[in-house]
Scaffold this motif. Structure first.
Motif, PDB file in Angstrom:
ATOM      1  N   ILE A  47       2.461 -51.668-109.417  1.00  0.00           N
ATOM      2  CA  ILE A  47       1.766 -52.245-110.394  1.00  0.00           C
ATOM      3  C   ILE A  47       0.682 -51.301-111.011  1.00  0.00           C
ATOM      4  N   ILE A  48       0.050 -50.637-110.251  1.00  0.00           N
ATOM      5  CA  ILE A  48      -1.218 -49.759-110.579  1.00  0.00           C
ATOM      6  C   ILE A  48      -0.539 -48.625-111.109  1.00  0.00           C
ATOM      7  N   ALA A  49       0.570 -47.962-110.575  1.00  0.00           N
ATOM      8  CA  ALA A  49       1.515 -46.891-111.265  1.00  0.00           C
ATOM      9  C   ALA A  49       1.753 -47.178-112.652  1.00  0.00           C
ATOM     10  N   TRP A  50       2.524 -48.394-112.788  1.00  0.00           N
ATOM     11  CA  TRP A  50       3.183 -48.887-114.026  1.00  0.00           C
ATOM     12  C   TRP A  50       2.083 -49.043-115.188  1.00  0.00           C
ATOM     13  N   VAL A  51       0.798 -49.546-114.850  1.00  0.00           N
ATOM     14  CA  VAL A  51      -0.227 -49.721-115.753  1.00  0.00           C
ATOM     15  C   VAL A  51      -0.629 -48.192-116.349  1.00  0.00           C
TER      16      VAL A  51
ATOM     17  N   GLN B 125       0.530 -41.947-118.539  1.00  0.00           N
ATOM     18  CA  GLN B 125      -0.200 -40.547-118.304  1.00  0.00           C
ATOM     19  C   GLN B 125       0.520 -39.999-117.153  1.00  0.00           C
ATOM     20  N   LEU B 126       0.900 -40.907-116.178  1.00  0.00           N
ATOM     21  CA  LEU B 126       1.626 -40.078-114.748  1.00  0.00           C
ATOM     22  C   LEU B 126       2.967 -39.212-115.362  1.00  0.00           C
ATOM     23  N   VAL B 127       3.457 -39.846-116.150  1.00  0.00           N
ATOM     24  CA  VAL B 127       4.877 -38.933-116.584  1.00  0.00           C
ATOM     25  C   VAL B 127       4.318 -37.605-117.454  1.00  0.00           C
ATOM     26  N   ASN B 128       3.771 -37.925-118.673  1.00  0.00           N
ATOM     27  CA  ASN B 128       3.230 -36.689-119.485  1.00  0.00           C
ATOM     28  C   ASN B 128       2.280 -35.913-118.896  1.00  0.00           C
ATOM     29  N   LEU B 129       1.344 -36.550-118.296  1.00  0.00           N
ATOM     30  CA  LEU B 129       0.268 -35.426-118.072  1.00  0.00           C
ATOM     31  C   LEU B 129       0.658 -34.781-116.542  1.00  0.00           C
ATOM     32  N   VAL B 130       1.321 -35.546-115.660  1.00  0.00           N
ATOM     33  CA  VAL B 130       1.396 -35.043-114.442  1.00  0.00           C
ATOM     34  C   VAL B 130       2.806 -34.559-114.108  1.00  0.00           C
ATOM     35  N   LEU B 131       3.763 -35.234-114.248  1.00  0.00           N
ATOM     36  CA  LEU B 131       5.084 -34.859-113.848  1.00  0.00           C
ATOM     37  C   LEU B 131       5.801 -33.887-115.207  1.00  0.00           C
TER      38      LEU B 131
ATOM     39  N   LEU C   7      14.325 -44.686-115.442  1.00  0.00           N
ATOM     40  CA  LEU C   7      13.708 -43.455-114.865  1.00  0.00           C
ATOM     41  C   LEU C   7      11.983 -43.656-114.679  1.00  0.00           C
ATOM     42  N   PHE C   8      11.370 -44.421-115.677  1.00  0.00           N
ATOM     43  CA  PHE C   8      10.138 -44.925-115.613  1.00  0.00           C
ATOM     44  C   PHE C   8       9.828 -45.785-114.466  1.00  0.00           C
ATOM     45  N   VAL C   9      10.959 -46.855-114.168  1.00  0.00           N
ATOM     46  CA  VAL C   9      10.837 -47.920-113.326  1.00  0.00           C
ATOM     47  C   VAL C   9      10.797 -47.081-111.905  1.00  0.00           C
ATOM     48  N   GLN C  10      11.892 -46.029-111.507  1.00  0.00           N
ATOM     49  CA  GLN C  10      11.876 -45.454-110.416  1.00  0.00           C
ATOM     50  C   GLN C  10      10.570 -44.670-110.106  1.00  0.00           C
ATOM     51  N   ILE C  11       9.984 -43.965-111.160  1.00  0.00           N
ATOM     52  CA  ILE C  11       8.814 -43.267-110.751  1.00  0.00           C
ATOM     53  C   ILE C  11       7.497 -44.168-110.682  1.00  0.00           C
ATOM     54  N   ALA C  12       7.612 -45.351-111.177  1.00  0.00           N
ATOM     55  CA  ALA C  12       6.487 -46.440-110.845  1.00  0.00           C
ATOM     56  C   ALA C  12       6.582 -46.726-109.252  1.00  0.00           C
ATOM     57  N   ILE C  13       7.880 -46.949-108.714  1.00  0.00           N
ATOM     58  CA  ILE C  13       8.041 -47.384-107.564  1.00  0.00           C
ATOM     59  C   ILE C  13       7.542 -46.270-106.322  1.00  0.00           C
TER      60      ILE C  13
ATOM     61  N   ALA D 257       5.676 -43.846-107.007  1.00  0.00           N
ATOM     62  CA  ALA D 257       4.303 -43.487-106.988  1.00  0.00           C
ATOM     63  C   ALA D 257       3.569 -44.726-106.239  1.00  0.00           C
ATOM     64  N   GLY D 258       4.414 -46.003-106.428  1.00  0.00           N
ATOM     65  CA  GLY D 258       3.461 -46.837-105.720  1.00  0.00           C
ATOM     66  C   GLY D 258       3.547 -46.715-103.872  1.00  0.00           C
ATOM     67  N   ILE D 259       4.668 -46.001-103.808  1.00  0.00           N
ATOM     68  CA  ILE D 259       4.733 -45.765-102.257  1.00  0.00           C
ATOM     69  C   ILE D 259       3.772 -44.615-101.910  1.00  0.00           C
ATOM     70  N   ILE D 260       3.576 -43.828-102.791  1.00  0.00           N
ATOM     71  CA  ILE D 260       2.703 -42.749-102.508  1.00  0.00           C
ATOM     72  C   ILE D 260       1.200 -43.344-102.442  1.00  0.00           C
ATOM     73  N   ILE D 261       1.031 -44.131-103.359  1.00  0.00           N
ATOM     74  CA  ILE D 261      -0.316 -44.748-103.607  1.00  0.00           C
ATOM     75  C   ILE D 261      -0.716 -45.661-102.275  1.00  0.00           C
ATOM     76  N   SER D 262       0.315 -46.450-101.651  1.00  0.00           N
ATOM     77  CA  SER D 262      -0.038 -47.095-100.569  1.00  0.00           C
ATOM     78  C   SER D 262       0.474 -46.423 -99.209  1.00  0.00           C
ATOM     79  N   ILE D 263       0.499 -45.136 -99.334  1.00  0.00           N
ATOM     80  CA  ILE D 263       0.795 -44.425 -98.074  1.00  0.00           C
ATOM     81  C   ILE D 263      -0.311 -44.694 -97.056  1.00  0.00           C
ATOM     82  N   PRO D 264      -1.816 -44.837 -97.192  1.00  0.00           N
ATOM     83  CA  PRO D 264      -2.681 -45.052 -96.149  1.00  0.00           C
ATOM     84  C   PRO D 264      -2.434 -46.366 -95.448  1.00  0.00           C
ATOM     85  N   ASN D 265      -1.987 -47.304 -96.455  1.00  0.00           N
ATOM     86  CA  ASN D 265      -1.697 -48.673 -95.898  1.00  0.00           C
ATOM     87  C   ASN D 265      -0.475 -48.773 -94.954  1.00  0.00           C
ATOM     88  N   ILE D 266       0.651 -47.909 -95.373  1.00  0.00           N
ATOM     89  CA  ILE D 266       1.737 -47.846 -94.579  1.00  0.00           C
ATOM     90  C   ILE D 266       1.543 -47.348 -93.254  1.00  0.00           C
ATOM     91  N   PHE D 267       0.847 -46.154 -93.180  1.00  0.00           N
ATOM     92  CA  PHE D 267       0.616 -45.540 -91.983  1.00  0.00           C
ATOM     93  C   PHE D 267      -0.230 -46.591 -91.135  1.00  0.00           C
TER      94      PHE D 267
END
Length: 251
Positions: free
Chosen positions: A43-47, A51-57, A79-85, A87-97
């Motif tokens: 959800i955070i990544a989708w917001v 910026q994530l696609v244009n400025l980063v990827l 593609l945007f949905v896939q990127i958001a998911i 990115a959501g995994i990467i953002i939540s990496i600390p919680n996953i670990f």
């Protein structure tokens, strides 16, 4: 002989009382908490998806002078949905670990559980360092090579989905590879891995590292492969040192 502390003894008694179904229930809740973290991260990544696609990827493609094109009617939406998911995994990496190590913690001694937070932080930092290395070092060189290679009569235009697959897969692969020191620590704690074993098979490990670098690196240029292989060799040496420290603390 070192005496067991009261905390360690109580922990072992508690672990022995946990049945197989109890472990499954614990695993179920850890997976639920991990999924909740991924959903929140998505959800955070989708917001911030634009910026994530244009400025980063898309930045590596712009820097390499590559032209991108969408070949499917709803290609950008999916593609945007896939990127958001992802990115959501990467953002939540600390919680996953954290959920992973919390599930494993019953197998650890009571005196070792206090290091879980440090382990989670270290694992997350290693993963993010791998992603940063791929983004700032590997991908620019690989894309520059892909853009300039070939005949001048043939214009290189990359499909956006293929481009994103390369960008995301290389970053995630590098993130996982940079977990080597953490894997070394864990296997050494379990008594599966020793620094003597790692030193003995160092040459074999280097061959495997070169093979992995050839697989993980987009393109066939040896320069990019060496750029990934050199940090992997350094990570292997660091893993030997971490394995040695881990065994000493366990004694």
């Amino acid at each position: 002989m070192k005496k067991k502390s009261k905390e360690d003894t109580e922990e072992q008694n508690n672990n022995s009382e946990m049945s197989f179904l109890d472990h499954l229930e614990e695993l179920r809740w850890r997976l639920i908490f991990a999924v909740i973290g991924v959903v929140i991260g998505t959800i955070i990544a989708w917001v911030f998806i634009d910026q994530l696609v244009n400025l980063v990827l898309l930045k590596p493609a712009r820097d390499a002078g590559a032209d991108l094109q969408n070949l499917r009617p709803f290609g950008q939406l999916f593609l945007f949905v896939q990127i958001a998911i992802i990115a959501g995994i990467i953002i939540s990496i600390p919680n996953i670990f954290y959920q992973l190590w919390s599930f494993i913690s019953p197998a650890l001694k009571g005196s070792e559980k206090k290091y879980i937070l440090s382990i989670v932080i270290f694992s997350s930092v290693c993963f993010l360092c791998g992603i940063a290395f791929a983004y700032f070092v590997m991908l620019p060189m690989a894309l520059k090579f892909a853009e300039q290679f070939g005949s001048e009569a043939i214009k290189n235009e990359f499909a956006i989905d293929e481009y994103m697959n390369i960008i995301i897969s290389v970053m995630l692969a590098a993130g996982l590879v940079f977990e080597l020191p953490m894997v070394s620590f864990f296997l050494s704690k379990l008594g599966i891995l020793t620094p003597q074993f790692m030193r003995k098979f160092r040459r074999h490990a280097i061959v495997i590292i070169l093979f992995l670098a050839a697989i993980l690196t987009p393109g066939a240029d040896p320069v990019s492969q060496l750029i990934l292989a050199i940090p992997l060799v350094l990570l292997y040496e660091i893993s030997i040192f971490i394995s040695k420290l881990s065994i000493k603390k366990s004694d």
